[in-house]
Motif scaffolding. Structure first.
Motif, PDB file in Angstrom:
ATOM      1  N   SER A   1      -4.989  -8.745  -8.351  1.00 24.12           N
ATOM      2  CA  SER A   1      -5.974  -7.715  -8.777  1.00 24.12           C
ATOM      3  C   SER A   1      -5.269  -6.486  -7.619  1.00 24.12           C
ATOM      4  N   VAL A   2      -5.553  -7.507  -6.373  1.00 25.46           N
ATOM      5  CA  VAL A   2      -5.207  -5.795  -5.146  1.00 25.46           C
ATOM      6  C   VAL A   2      -4.207  -5.909  -5.154  1.00 25.46           C
ATOM      7  N   ASP A   3      -3.092  -6.390  -5.759  1.00 32.67           N
ATOM      8  CA  ASP A   3      -1.592  -5.611  -5.820  1.00 32.67           C
ATOM      9  C   ASP A   3      -1.766  -4.373  -7.027  1.00 32.67           C
ATOM     10  N   ALA A   4      -2.261  -5.258  -7.874  1.00 31.02           N
ATOM     11  CA  ALA A   4      -2.647  -3.988  -8.919  1.00 31.02           C
ATOM     12  C   ALA A   4      -3.482  -2.999  -8.431  1.00 31.02           C
ATOM     13  N   VAL A   5      -3.872  -2.530  -7.912  1.00 35.56           N
ATOM     14  CA  VAL A   5      -4.740  -1.451  -7.730  1.00 35.56           C
ATOM     15  C   VAL A   5      -3.491  -0.819  -6.516  1.00 35.56           C
ATOM     16  N   LEU A   6      -2.958  -1.283  -5.542  1.00 34.46           N
ATOM     17  CA  LEU A   6      -2.159  -1.002  -4.804  1.00 34.46           C
ATOM     18  C   LEU A   6      -0.046  -0.560  -5.353  1.00 34.46           C
ATOM     19  N   GLU A   7      -0.302  -0.686  -6.300  1.00 29.98           N
ATOM     20  CA  GLU A   7       0.831  -0.692  -7.793  1.00 29.98           C
ATOM     21  C   GLU A   7       1.904  -1.286  -7.142  1.00 29.98           C
ATOM     22  N   GLY A   8       1.983  -2.866  -6.414  1.00 29.68           N
ATOM     23  CA  GLY A   8       2.586  -3.395  -6.472  1.00 29.68           C
ATOM     24  C   GLY A   8       2.532  -4.990  -4.938  1.00 29.68           C
ATOM     25  N   GLY A   9       1.722  -3.582  -4.319  1.00 36.53           N
ATOM     26  CA  GLY A   9       1.612  -4.377  -2.701  1.00 36.53           C
ATOM     27  C   GLY A   9       1.217  -3.254  -1.719  1.00 36.53           C
ATOM     28  N   LEU A  10       1.442  -3.780  -0.263  1.00 41.00           N
ATOM     29  CA  LEU A  10       1.215  -2.702   0.965  1.00 41.00           C
ATOM     30  C   LEU A  10       2.268  -2.668   1.420  1.00 41.00           C
ATOM     31  N   PRO A  11       2.606  -1.007   1.984  1.00 44.01           N
ATOM     32  CA  PRO A  11       3.992   0.000   1.515  1.00 44.01           C
ATOM     33  C   PRO A  11       4.778  -1.001   3.323  1.00 44.01           C
ATOM     34  N   VAL A  12       5.810  -1.151   3.121  1.00 45.65           N
ATOM     35  CA  VAL A  12       6.623  -1.443   4.131  1.00 45.65           C
ATOM     36  C   VAL A  12       6.957  -0.018   5.141  1.00 45.65           C
ATOM     37  N   GLY A  13       6.636  -0.477   6.149  1.00 43.91           N
ATOM     38  CA  GLY A  13       7.409   0.912   7.270  1.00 43.91           C
ATOM     39  C   GLY A  13       5.866   2.086   7.426  1.00 43.91           C
ATOM     40  N   ALA A  14       4.902   1.610   7.615  1.00 41.75           N
ATOM     41  CA  ALA A  14       3.231   2.519   7.053  1.00 41.75           C
ATOM     42  C   ALA A  14       2.126   1.599   7.501  1.00 41.75           C
ATOM     43  N   ILE A  15       1.562   2.622   7.621  1.00 41.68           N
ATOM     44  CA  ILE A  15      -0.077   1.654   8.287  1.00 41.68           C
ATOM     45  C   ILE A  15      -0.633   1.252   7.480  1.00 41.68           C
ATOM     46  N   CYS A  16      -0.900   0.532   7.137  1.00 34.91           N
ATOM     47  CA  CYS A  16      -2.359   0.605   6.329  1.00 34.91           C
ATOM     48  C   CYS A  16      -3.251  -0.330   6.829  1.00 34.91           C
ATOM     49  N   GLU A  17      -4.922   0.541   6.558  1.00 33.33           N
ATOM     50  CA  GLU A  17      -5.691   0.229   7.431  1.00 33.33           C
ATOM     51  C   GLU A  17      -6.623  -0.568   5.569  1.00 33.33           C
ATOM     52  N   VAL A  18      -6.998  -1.725   6.790  1.00 35.07           N
ATOM     53  CA  VAL A  18      -8.332  -3.022   5.142  1.00 35.07           C
ATOM     54  C   VAL A  18      -9.776  -3.184   6.265  1.00 35.07           C
ATOM     55  N   THR A  19     -10.470  -2.013   5.682  1.00 36.58           N
ATOM     56  CA  THR A  19     -11.601  -1.808   6.257  1.00 36.58           C
ATOM     57  C   THR A  19     -12.477  -2.154   5.629  1.00 36.58           C
ATOM     58  N   GLY A  20     -14.742  -2.197   5.955  1.00 39.35           N
ATOM     59  CA  GLY A  20     -14.962  -3.193   5.963  1.00 39.35           C
ATOM     60  C   GLY A  20     -15.560  -3.794   6.975  1.00 39.35           C
ATOM     61  N   PRO A  21     -17.022  -3.953   6.261  1.00 42.93           N
ATOM     62  CA  PRO A  21     -18.369  -4.697   7.596  1.00 42.93           C
ATOM     63  C   PRO A  21     -17.799  -6.394   7.861  1.00 42.93           C
ATOM     64  N   GLU A  22     -18.660  -7.290   8.593  1.00 42.40           N
ATOM     65  CA  GLU A  22     -17.539  -8.363   8.419  1.00 42.40           C
ATOM     66  C   GLU A  22     -18.501  -8.651   7.070  1.00 42.40           C
ATOM     67  N   SER A  23     -17.664 -10.162   7.393  1.00 41.23           N
ATOM     68  CA  SER A  23     -17.673 -10.645   5.723  1.00 41.23           C
ATOM     69  C   SER A  23     -17.714 -10.596   4.543  1.00 41.23           C
ATOM     70  N   SER A  24     -16.320  -9.542   4.557  1.00 41.04           N
ATOM     71  CA  SER A  24     -15.642  -8.345   2.820  1.00 41.04           C
ATOM     72  C   SER A  24     -14.925  -8.891   2.861  1.00 41.04           C
ATOM     73  N   GLY A  25     -13.701  -9.779   3.583  1.00 42.40           N
ATOM     74  CA  GLY A  25     -13.064  -9.905   2.954  1.00 42.40           C
ATOM     75  C   GLY A  25     -11.235  -9.525   3.490  1.00 42.40           C
ATOM     76  N   ARG A  26     -11.645  -8.793   4.859  1.00 40.41           N
ATOM     77  CA  ARG A  26     -10.402  -7.722   5.115  1.00 40.41           C
ATOM     78  C   ARG A  26      -9.648  -9.024   5.893  1.00 40.41           C
ATOM     79  N   THR A  27     -10.050  -9.986   6.462  1.00 39.96           N
ATOM     80  CA  THR A  27      -9.263 -10.839   7.284  1.00 39.96           C
ATOM     81  C   THR A  27      -8.557 -12.030   6.350  1.00 39.96           C
ATOM     82  N   SER A  28      -8.966 -12.240   5.244  1.00 40.71           N
ATOM     83  CA  SER A  28      -8.685 -13.227   4.187  1.00 40.71           C
ATOM     84  C   SER A  28      -7.413 -12.620   3.187  1.00 40.71           C
TER      85      SER A  28
END
Lengths: 499, 253
Positions: B40-67
């Motif tokens: 479902s995240v890949d669908a939002v990202l149109e395939g996944g996280l970009p290669v060769g770029a900076i991607c930020e995963v933000t949110g408070p604790e227990s928001s699923g960032r690390t998972s």
């Protein structure tokens, strides 16, 4: 026509040459080497720059110190031993049959080069290549080739540069050499001096029978040597291949830069010697003798055997930076272990990997930043103790690419290291709230307790209750966390957050 | 009679002050992406996280960032690639990573330390170590993904990272084809980030009220610099995804 052919290498002023081999900065300076007991030291060896400004052998330290610009270095037998091994190593590139001719303040080797014409060309060419090779190793040598062993040996010791003595021309080549070339006893030298015999040519002209009557059978050998006809049974030695370099500093060194200056030259030599045998350096052992008699020992293990000088020097620098000696360094020893040269099969479709040598330097730099024990690959321990792992050395392994496993993502923990002590409010044997520092959390859901214990037979025993908690703080922000009750100490800890 | 070509040129010339090349289809670049391992995240990202770029995963604790990040790394290490985790807060849990499918042998873990040895010491040293370590790893090259974990770092500290640092990271990531994932409470890289994902807790699931089976998280992208969608097309809404607990044997889609 004789089938024998010898090349003799003679390195004069060997104590000075051995020291200056690693001190490239002093090569163009006048340098004298002092030997002998303290306060009675005399000059035992000196370079040509020192001769030009008036230094002579056997000068006392006081006299030598009086000469402006003359560098005085103490003699080091260990440095000479290491240099002699290097000289032999380079000579062995031209012939496996080597005889050690002379030691002390001079170093001379004789090579049996019979039958090497097809490999190295005629004696002139071989001698030229031999001299160049020795110059690469940092030695200035004189070379003589002859079909007679003693002729080559005496000629190389008495003349400079390259001398090629054709077969049958031995006697004319030797006639001007001084009698000292025969290593006579002092009494015999004095007798010949009284007779007015000063050169080998004059000795060779004396009648053999009369000589033997006066000096014994040894005189027959002297005469044969003077004619270039003395026979010799070649006694080859088999030097062990040991990649080792040693340098003793004239004064204790505290600056790492000064260490690296010598270390760079040592690595150059080690790499050249290993490369000469189609080998690489698999590990580098660094021995530092410190002031006060202590020693400091470091080891470098590149991911793959390497002959890259800059890379090895960088590793040496980072290793010494990470583990600096706690006192001034008196001497430096570098010993290398040889390994086969690295071969890497690249593939068009192989995943990108860090370059091993570059990664080594990067890891060494990272260790300098965060600490040696805080970088690597985590390895889970074979135990039920929660959160137990160890750090292993990070090694890049070419792993075959596999299709991703279709597995649902898992909830991950973010550890609190070290775990924080918290206060927990209980109701009906269940936690209902906890205080972490200044924050109070109300527990909205709890799951547990999950009890684990182990190692009850040792001091590492643990007995804990784990609770998976969903809690909200005063602002209403919800967090999932892992609380642990240490039953041995009856204390609550905040171990981790679910994220 | 004017041809269609002539008419198009006339219309474009008339409107060029307001819409440059109004009737000419724009060339689109194809950006290399790597799947996160969450459909479902890949669908939002149109395939996944970009290669060769900076991607930020933000949110408070227990928001699923690390998972989510571990799920991404699991895919990279499974493909035989090498990843690194630069841990500014020493919060990485190897057991969770192994349970998520990360091949730990393919992972370099850099644990920043407190110089003072105090848990509540000033975070500048750790942040500085993390940035220097990330810089070195990016320059070394060969890593498919590097995670800069600033997840516990207070925003007032992490916001002080100079923009020049992020520019340098972006260029290095582009040159070495490395996905640099930044975990944080908020976005720090600003214009240097190709993707900013905002993560939030959504719902907790339990089995019989006695076992925590997992959590459902919400993920929306705050910013995406490169997209393959045509101009004006609507991006998919934020998606939710489920992460099961380590002890849950059941599989979810």
């Amino acid at each position: 026509m004789s089938s024998e052919l010898y090349a003799s290498i003679h390195a004069a002023e060997f104590p000075a040459q051995a020291l200056l081999r690693l001190r490239t900065d002093l090569r163009a300076q006048p340098v004298s080497v002092l030997d002998g007991p303290t306060l009675q030291e005399t000059v035992c060896s000196l370079n040509r720059h020192a001769v030009r400004i008036g230094a002579v052998p056997c000068m006392t330290r006081l006299e030598a110190e009086g000469i402006n610009g003359l560098h005085l270095l103490p003699r080091s037998k260990e440095v000479e031993t290491a240099a002699r091994a290097v000289l032999m190593e380079y000579a062995a590139k031209f012939s496996p049959r080597i005889e050690r001719v002379r030691e002390g303040t001079e170093c001379a080797l004789a090579l049996d080069i019979t039958g090497t014409e097809r490999l190295f060309g005629p004696p002139e060419e071989l001698a030229s290549r031999l001299r160049d090779e020795m110059a690469t190793a940092g030695f200035r040598v004189s070379i003589a080739t002859s079909a007679n062993f003693h002729t080559a040996r005496m000629k190389s010791a008495a003349t400079r540069g390259i001398t090629i003595i054709p077969e049958g021309e031995e006697a004319p080549a030797l006639e001007r050499l001084p009698l000292a070339s025969l290593a006579l006893t002092k009494d015999h030298e004095e007798t010949f001096e009284l007779w007015g015999v000063r050169t080998l040519g004059e000795l060779g002209a004396l009648p053999e029978v009369e000589l033997v009557k006066r000096f014994g059978t040894a005189a027959s050998t002297w005469r044969a040597m003077a004619h270039g006809t003395a026979r010799h049974t070649f006694q080859p030695i088999e030097p062990a291949f040991a990649l080792k370099e040693f340098y003793e500093f004239e004064t204790p060194v505290e600056q790492i830069d000064s260490l690296l200056f010598i270390g760079a030259r040592m690595i150059d030599n080690l790499v050249s010697r290993a490369a000469g045998r189609a080998l690489s350096l698999a590990s580098l052992d660094i021995g530092l003798e410190l002031e006060g008699g202590r020693s400091h020992h470091l080891v470098i293990h590149p991911a793959v055997p390497s002959v890259d000088r800059k890379f090895l020097l960088k590793l040496l620098q980072l290793e010494i930076d990470a583990h600096p000696p706690d006192a001034a360094v008196v001497s430096l020893t570098l010993s290398a272990e040889a390994g086969s040269s690295h071969k890497l099969q690249l593939g068009l479709f192989a995943p990108q990997m860090p370059e091993p040598s570059r990664l080594d330097v990067t890891l060494a730099r990272l260790k300098a930043i965060v600490g040696e024990d805080r970088i690597g690959s985590p390895v889970l321990e074979d135990t039920h103790r929660p959160g137990s792992f160890r750090m292993a050395r990070f090694v890049v392994n070419a792993k075959p690419s596999a299709a991703p496993i279709d597995e649902s993502p898992r909830m991950a923990l973010r550890r609190v290291r070290p775990p924080r002590q918290i206060q927990v409010a209980m109701h009906a044997m269940e936690p209902i709230a906890f205080i972490d520092g200044d924050n109070r959390f109300e527990i909205t859901a709890n799951y547990g307790p999950w009890r684990t214990n182990g190692c009850w037979w040792s001091q590492d025993a643990w007995d804990a209750e784990e609770w998976d908690i969903l809690a909200t703080d005063r602002t209403g922000v919800a967090v999932g966390c892992l609380l642990v009750l240490d039953r041995l100490r009856n204390a609550w800890r905040l171990e981790a957050f679910y994220d | 009679m004017p041809t269609a070509q002539t008419l198009r040129l006339e219309i474009e010339r008339t409107l060029e002050n307001r819409f440059p090349a109004a009737l000419t289809s724009m060339t689109r670049s194809i950006y290399e992406v790597a799947p996160t391992g969450v459909a479902s995240v890949d669908a939002v990202l149109e395939g996944g996280l970009p290669v060769g770029a900076i991607c930020e995963v933000t949110g408070p604790e227990s928001s699923g960032r690390t998972s989510l990040t571990l799920a991404f790394l699991a895919g990279r290490t499974e493909a035989g690639q090498v990843c690194a985790w630069v841990d500014a807060d020493d919060a990485f849990d190897p057991e969770s990573a192994a349970a998520s499918g990360v091949d730990l042998k393919q992972l370099l873990w850099v644990r920043c330390r407190n110089e003072c040895g105090l848990a509540r010491a000033k975070p500048w040293t750790r942040l500085d170590q993390a940035l220097r370590a990330t810089d070195l790893l990016l320059q070394a090259g060969g890593f498919a993904a590097i995670v800069l974990d600033l997840g516990n770092m207070e925003p007032q500290h992490a916001m002080r990272i100079p923009l020049a640092t992020w520019f340098r990271f972006r260029q290095a990531a582009d040159r070495t084809r490395c996905s640099l994932l930044v975990l944080g409470k908020t976005a720090y890289a600003q214009s240097s980030a190709a993707v900013v994902l905002e993560s939030a807790p959504f719902q907790l699931e339990s089995a019989g009220g006695s076992v925590w089976r997992g959590s459902r998280f919400e993920m929306r992208h705050g910013r995406q610099r490169s997209t393959s969608l045509p101009a004006g097309a609507r991006k998919p809404p934020a998606s939710t995804w489920f992460a099961s607990s380590v002890w849950d044997g059941g599989r979810r889609a």
